[in-house]
Design a protein around this motif. Structure first.
Motif, PDB file in Angstrom:
ATOM      1  N   GLU A 129       7.380   5.274  -9.108  1.00  0.00           N
ATOM      2  CA  GLU A 129       7.012   5.402 -10.516  1.00  0.00           C
ATOM      3  C   GLU A 129       5.497   5.536 -10.674  1.00  0.00           C
ATOM      4  O   GLU A 129       5.022   6.273 -11.526  1.00  0.00           O
ATOM      5  N   PHE A 130       4.745   4.827  -9.847  1.00  0.00           N
ATOM      6  CA  PHE A 130       3.288   4.972  -9.881  1.00  0.00           C
ATOM      7  C   PHE A 130       2.903   6.412  -9.583  1.00  0.00           C
ATOM      8  O   PHE A 130       2.048   6.999 -10.236  1.00  0.00           O
ATOM      9  N   ARG A 131       3.517   7.008  -8.566  1.00  0.00           N
ATOM     10  CA  ARG A 131       3.184   8.385  -8.196  1.00  0.00           C
ATOM     11  C   ARG A 131       3.573   9.356  -9.301  1.00  0.00           C
ATOM     12  O   ARG A 131       2.902  10.358  -9.524  1.00  0.00           O
ATOM     13  N   ALA A 132       4.686   9.060  -9.984  1.00  0.00           N
ATOM     14  CA  ALA A 132       5.116   9.942 -11.070  1.00  0.00           C
ATOM     15  C   ALA A 132       4.129   9.925 -12.227  1.00  0.00           C
ATOM     16  O   ALA A 132       3.945  10.911 -12.901  1.00  0.00           O
ATOM     17  N   ASN A 188       6.173  -0.877   9.749  1.00  0.00           N
ATOM     18  CA  ASN A 188       6.917  -1.425   8.599  1.00  0.00           C
ATOM     19  C   ASN A 188       6.107  -1.415   7.307  1.00  0.00           C
ATOM     20  O   ASN A 188       6.602  -1.840   6.268  1.00  0.00           O
ATOM     21  N   ILE A 189       4.870  -0.960   7.378  1.00  0.00           N
ATOM     22  CA  ILE A 189       4.023  -0.921   6.181  1.00  0.00           C
ATOM     23  C   ILE A 189       4.172   0.431   5.494  1.00  0.00           C
ATOM     24  O   ILE A 189       4.071   1.478   6.124  1.00  0.00           O
ATOM     25  N   LYS A 190       4.407   0.397   4.195  1.00  0.00           N
ATOM     26  CA  LYS A 190       4.384   1.603   3.374  1.00  0.00           C
ATOM     27  C   LYS A 190       3.193   1.479   2.442  1.00  0.00           C
ATOM     28  O   LYS A 190       3.192   0.679   1.503  1.00  0.00           O
ATOM     29  N   ASN A 191       2.148   2.259   2.710  1.00  0.00           N
ATOM     30  CA  ASN A 191       0.891   2.131   1.991  1.00  0.00           C
ATOM     31  C   ASN A 191       0.626   3.398   1.188  1.00  0.00           C
ATOM     32  O   ASN A 191       0.707   4.503   1.734  1.00  0.00           O
ATOM     33  N   THR A 192       0.361   3.260  -0.094  1.00  0.00           N
ATOM     34  CA  THR A 192       0.035   4.400  -0.958  1.00  0.00           C
ATOM     35  C   THR A 192      -1.198   4.043  -1.783  1.00  0.00           C
ATOM     36  O   THR A 192      -1.585   2.873  -1.863  1.00  0.00           O
TER      37      THR A 192
END
Length: 324
Positions: A321-324, A218-222
């Motif tokens: 948005e961070f990745r963009a 359940n973790i989405k880590n970037t």
């Protein structure tokens, strides 16, 4: 000298007997001896007079001074650099999340139970030293201690601990959050189970390690941050002890990092569904100054699920948005 040259030329011709060579006849040399004589010239450094032939177009074969087409090269083929380096077939790519390894090895008097996702380790101390028990404020009747310790997670392991106490005759006696997560924005965790029977604690640690594997999904880590949402249809003693969750009620955890994302996720969840907030944690001493916001909620099962889904969706949008 000529015998040696003859021998070398013969060996070369034998090796390349299958090669096709176009021959242009020259006066004074019979066709069968032509290649042998020209081989001698090359080895002895004899240069034949240049012919008057002019080279043809760039796509046509060029004649060399010997009058033959240059069809055999002793140099290795030139490797063309395409900018692409293929991976070796035997390289094994390991997934970040691996399955729990339940081993039950013994290290001293402790039983090592295994490891799980999030750099989580689990082991059991059958008979805790009384002096340590006083520091940890452990009931003297609960001498068997199970330990869950991780570098990544916290909420994952807390949910897993709740599953463990539901299914065993053990209890969660201590929970501490550490500023870790391998340099990320969140925590590691230090959790202790206790029971009178060692078998109960061993089973509790086993269940917690296996449940950690499931909740870790359940973790989405970037690199920009992370979000996680967790749900249970029935909160038990571990969640009650940690967050004050109502027993036997649907319960959810919402986490966003950096803290601003967590606040937005929390606001979205409470506006989307009719749920009751149970606890709210921001960067503080209790949170080990982690750059996260935690919101826990309770209510009707469907409402809790809707709140978690809405919070997760808005959190994913911000991370994008961070990745963009």
């Amino acid at each position: 000298m000529e015998n040696l040259v003859d021998k070398i030329v013969s060996e070369v011709l034998n090796r390349q007997g299958r090669e096709t060579t176009t021959i242009i006849a020259q006066p004074g040399i019979s066709r069968p001896n032509y290649q042998r004589e020209k081989g001698k010239e090359r080895l002895l450094g004899i240069t034949a007079p240049e012919s008057g032939n002019k080279p043809g177009p760039s796509f046509a074969p060029q004649l060399n001074p010997s009058g033959t087409l240059f069809t055999v090269s002793m140099k290795p083929p030139v490797k063309i650099n395409t900018g692409f380096t293929p991976m070796e077939e035997n390289i094994e790519v390991k997934a970040e999340v691996r399955k729990s390894e339940i081993t039950e090895k013994s290290f001293g008097q402790a039983k090592f139970i295994g490891v799980s996702a999030g750099n989580t380790v689990g082991y059991v101390i059958p008979n805790l030293e009384p002096d340590l028990g006083q520091y940890l404020q452990v009931n003297r009747n609960l001498r068997a201690i199970g330990v869950i310790s991780s570098r990544i997670g916290a909420a994952v392991q807390i949910m897993a601990a709740d599953e463990a106490v539901k299914k065993t005759n053990s209890e969660l006696i201590r929970l501490e959050l550490a500023r870790d997560e391998l340099g990320g924005p969140g925590h590691g965790v230090f959790a202790l189970f206790a029971a009178e029977d060692v078998a109960d604690v061993i089973r509790a640690v086993e269940i917690a390690l296996m449940a950690t594997e499931e909740y870790y999904q359940n973790i989405k880590n970037t690199p920009a941050g992370k979000i996680e949402t967790h749900y249970t249809a029935r909160a038990a003693a571990a969640l009650n002890k940690t967050f004050g969750a109502p027993l036997n009620q649907a319960f959810g955890i919402i986490i966003g990092a950096p803290a601003g994302i967590g606040l937005l996720m929390s606001d979205t969840a409470l506006k989307t569904a009719h749920v009751t907030p149970v606890s709210f944690w921001g960067p503080s001493v209790a949170q080990a100054f982690a750059n996260e916001v935690w919101l826990t909620v309770t209510g009707d099962s469907a409402a809790v699920k809707n709140a978690l889904e809405a919070a997760r969706e808005v959190g994913m949008q911000v991370l994008a948005e961070f990745r963009a």
